[in-house]
Design an enzyme around this catalytic site. Structure first.
Site, PDB file in Angstrom:
ATOM      1  N   ILE A 174       0.858  -1.175   0.000  1.00 47.64           N
ATOM      2  CA  ILE A 174       0.000   0.000   0.000  1.00 47.64           C
ATOM      3  C   ILE A 174       0.903   1.237   0.000  1.00 47.64           C
ATOM      4  O   ILE A 174       1.851   1.294   0.774  1.00 47.64           O
ATOM      5  CB  ILE A 174      -0.924  -0.011   1.233  1.00 47.64           C
ATOM      6  CG1 ILE A 174      -1.779  -1.285   1.240  1.00 47.64           C
ATOM      7  CG2 ILE A 174      -1.807   1.232   1.266  1.00 47.64           C
ATOM      8  CD1 ILE A 174      -2.544  -1.525   2.530  1.00 47.64           C
ATOM      9  N   HIS A 175       0.615   2.184  -0.876  1.00 46.25           N
ATOM     10  CA  HIS A 175       1.443   3.383  -0.995  1.00 46.25           C
ATOM     11  C   HIS A 175       0.561   4.621  -1.044  1.00 46.25           C
ATOM     12  O   HIS A 175      -0.620   4.530  -1.376  1.00 46.25           O
ATOM     13  CB  HIS A 175       2.280   3.326  -2.286  1.00 46.25           C
ATOM     14  CG  HIS A 175       3.266   2.205  -2.288  1.00 46.25           C
ATOM     15  ND1 HIS A 175       4.581   2.367  -1.921  1.00 46.25           N
ATOM     16  CD2 HIS A 175       3.120   0.892  -2.573  1.00 46.25           C
ATOM     17  CE1 HIS A 175       5.195   1.206  -1.994  1.00 46.25           C
ATOM     18  NE2 HIS A 175       4.331   0.293  -2.393  1.00 46.25           N
ATOM     19  N   ARG A 176       1.165   5.773  -0.764  1.00 42.48           N
ATOM     20  CA  ARG A 176       0.374   6.984  -0.930  1.00 42.48           C
ATOM     21  C   ARG A 176       0.434   7.411  -2.398  1.00 42.48           C
ATOM     22  O   ARG A 176       1.503   7.549  -2.990  1.00 42.48           O
ATOM     23  CB  ARG A 176       0.807   8.072   0.066  1.00 42.48           C
ATOM     24  CG  ARG A 176       1.973   8.916  -0.296  1.00 42.48           C
ATOM     25  CD  ARG A 176       2.253   9.964   0.809  1.00 42.48           C
ATOM     26  NE  ARG A 176       3.278  10.891   0.373  1.00 42.48           N
ATOM     27  CZ  ARG A 176       4.261  11.375   1.141  1.00 42.48           C
ATOM     28  NH1 ARG A 176       4.341  11.034   2.408  1.00 42.48           N
ATOM     29  NH2 ARG A 176       5.145  12.216   0.644  1.00 42.48           N
ATOM     30  N   GLU A 294       0.362  11.601   7.818  1.00 44.92           N
ATOM     31  CA  GLU A 294       0.967  10.270   7.853  1.00 44.92           C
ATOM     32  C   GLU A 294       0.807   9.670   9.249  1.00 44.92           C
ATOM     33  O   GLU A 294       0.414  10.346  10.199  1.00 44.92           O
ATOM     34  CB  GLU A 294       2.456  10.363   7.474  1.00 44.92           C
ATOM     35  CG  GLU A 294       2.679  10.558   5.974  1.00 44.92           C
ATOM     36  CD  GLU A 294       2.472   9.273   5.170  1.00 44.92           C
ATOM     37  OE1 GLU A 294       2.059   8.256   5.763  1.00 44.92           O
ATOM     38  OE2 GLU A 294       2.703   9.303   3.950  1.00 44.92           O
TER      39      GLU A 294
END
Ligand code: MN
Length: 497
Positions: A174-176, A294
């Protein structure tokens, strides 16, 4: 080996997960009031079901489904699906304090995904090709902007799936993902991520890397995707963890436009290619200097040059649910933390069986920075092994910064009890172990040369062990007060402690 109490097939996609939660009075709420994906959805949700390190006031509460999203009549937005440990336990069919053990067993007994025919893949019920005139991600999907100072709208719960251009091995993480234009999404990689290794191999060969982003899937996939090396080394497809959790393989489908596979029952799939030798500034459209909130509780800085996915197609179910998460939340804690617990349990159990009773990846560190380890010393020769276990924990999960060690009579899930142990079983000068100059995680703002000039780079830190266990020889002097066992309901009918 711990087994899920759910029936096979009871939860297999997002909608079956929501149906399971709907049977409980306190796990899921929905609203038909129109909500703006631009800062409003996360602004509401913070008061309903966020905790972690998000700015106060925050709460631990239900997942929330926004049925009416401004500008997107056919898309719903779900936030906070995994934002309580109890809810994750229900979705995986195990007691909350056994989640780490369940994940440990699952990663050790992986079941590989399978590919099914496109006709059976619900994620391709509706197809939008980027080659069609007027295609615009921003008009198709309500990616939330989480705060008013964010770099842009972000997809935060996309299962990014790609394959090694040399070996063919696949990886999910999962990444931004920040929407940059009608058909471009930037992708931020924390250094060392496996998809970045694939991307760099493709780029070195001058090729684009095909990638799929599946949004809105079985929560077992979302938790399993968060394992990191060494527990899941390069080449280990984390979808096989979810297969084990459900005792049936995750079903994939070939993408419509790119040479990649996506999760067949996802609500939404974005298909694209990571373009070689092409970077954009993450906040090029807003110039805010900030990315998005974050997990450590701060808004990450916008990066100067991030890789870009050129979107080739968006496919989705009818009336799709776009799932999202806010970084500083209990949801991140569970996704990052439970695999962390599993990784630590696994490594310590191999080295010294039977001594580490449990681990809690604490919410204050987003599930990554702080682990509370409950260790039982049974012999004089176990003295010191608790610190060895802490060293193994740092090896099992490289982004871990602090370990608090407690004894078997301390409730590691109760922060008050852990801090009680620190007040009565800890002496700062002899019970603290510093391991300076070790790489941790770049999003902790204290890990910078500005904070400590001895640090050589951002992301290097002093890992620290807080040993709050009683010296084995002194155990007899540290017995907790023993009250008489009584039946309170004789005095207060219906009383539950
Ligand atoms: Mn991996």
């Amino acid at each position: 080996m711990i087994k899920s109490t759910l029936k096979q097939g009871e939860v297999y996609d997002l909608r079956s997960a929501l149906a399971l939660l709907a049977a409980y009075p306190d796990e899921l709420i929905s609203t038909d009031v129109e909500a703006d994906p631009d800062a409003e959805i996360s602004g509401v949700y913070r008061h309903v079901g966020a905790r972690g390190t998000v700015m106060r006031p925050t709460k631990l509460g239900p997942a929330m489904l926004f049925n009416t999203v401004k500008g997107f009549p056919n898309v719903r937005v779900l936030i906070g699906l995994l934002a309580s440990r109890q809810r994750v336990a229900r979705l995986l069919g195990v007691a909350a304090d056994k989640l780490g053990f369940l994940l440990k067993d699952s990663v050790n007994n992986p079941i590989s995904p399978v590919v099914i025919p496109a006709e059976q893949a619900s994620c391709q019920q509706v197809v939008h090709l980027a080659s069609t005139p007027g295609f615009d991600i921003r008009k198709l999907l309500p990616a939330p902007t989480n705060t008013e100072e964010d770099a842009g709208p972000y997809f935060t719960m996309g299962m990014c799936y790609a394959s090694d251009p040399e070996t063919g091995a696949s990886d999910v993480t999962i990444h931004r993902l920040c929407v940059q234009s009608a058909d471009e999404i930037s992708m931020y990689f924390v250094p060392g991520r496996h998809l970045d290794a694939f991307r760099m191999k493709a780029e070195a060969a001058g090729h684009a890397l095909p990638i799929s982003i599946s949004i809105g899937v079985d929560p077992a996939i979302e938790i399993g995707a968060c394992f990191e090396p060494p527990t899941t080394p390069l080449g280990f497809d984390e979808l096989a963890v979810a297969g084990s959790l459900r005792n049936q393989p995750v079903e994939l489908v070939n993408c419509v436009c790119v040479n990649a596979r996506a999760i067949a029952n996802a609500e939404i799939v974005i298909e694209g290619e990571l373009i070689a030798n092409y970077r954009v500034r993450e906040d090029q459209n807003t110039n805010t200097g900030k990315a998005m909130p974050e997990f450590p509780g701060y808004t990450g800085e916008a990066k100067q040059a991030v890789p870009v996915i050129k979107v080739k197609a968006i496919t989705h179910r009818k009336q799709p649910i776009l799932q999202t998460v806010i970084g500083p939340s209990e949801e991140h804690v569970n996704m990052a933390g439970i695999p962390t617990e599993a990784s630590i349990l696994d490594m310590v159990e191999r080295a010294m069986p039977g001594r580490l009773l449990n681990v809690y990846a604490h919410p204050s560190g987003g599930g990554k920075y702080l682990a509370v380890m409950q260790f039982k010393k049974s012999l004089l020769s176990d003295e010191g092994r608790q610190r060895q276990a802490a060293l193994l924990a740092f090896a099992a999960f490289g982004e871990l910064k602090h370990v608090i060690l407690v004894d078997e009579d301390v409730d590691l899930f109760d922060t008050d009890d852990v801090l009680w142990a620190m007040q009565t079983r800890y002496q700062g000068d002899i019970s603290t172990v510093f391991i300076p100059g070790v790489r941790c995680h770049p999003l902790d703002p204290s890990q910078s040369p500005a904070f400590n000039p001895q640090l050589q780079d951002v992301g290097i830190s002093c890992k620290t062990i807080f040993d709050c266990t009683v010296p084995f020889k002194l155990k007899a002097q540290f017995q907790r007060s023993q009250f008489k066992e009584v039946d309170v309901t004789r005095f207060i009918p219906g009383f539950t402690p």
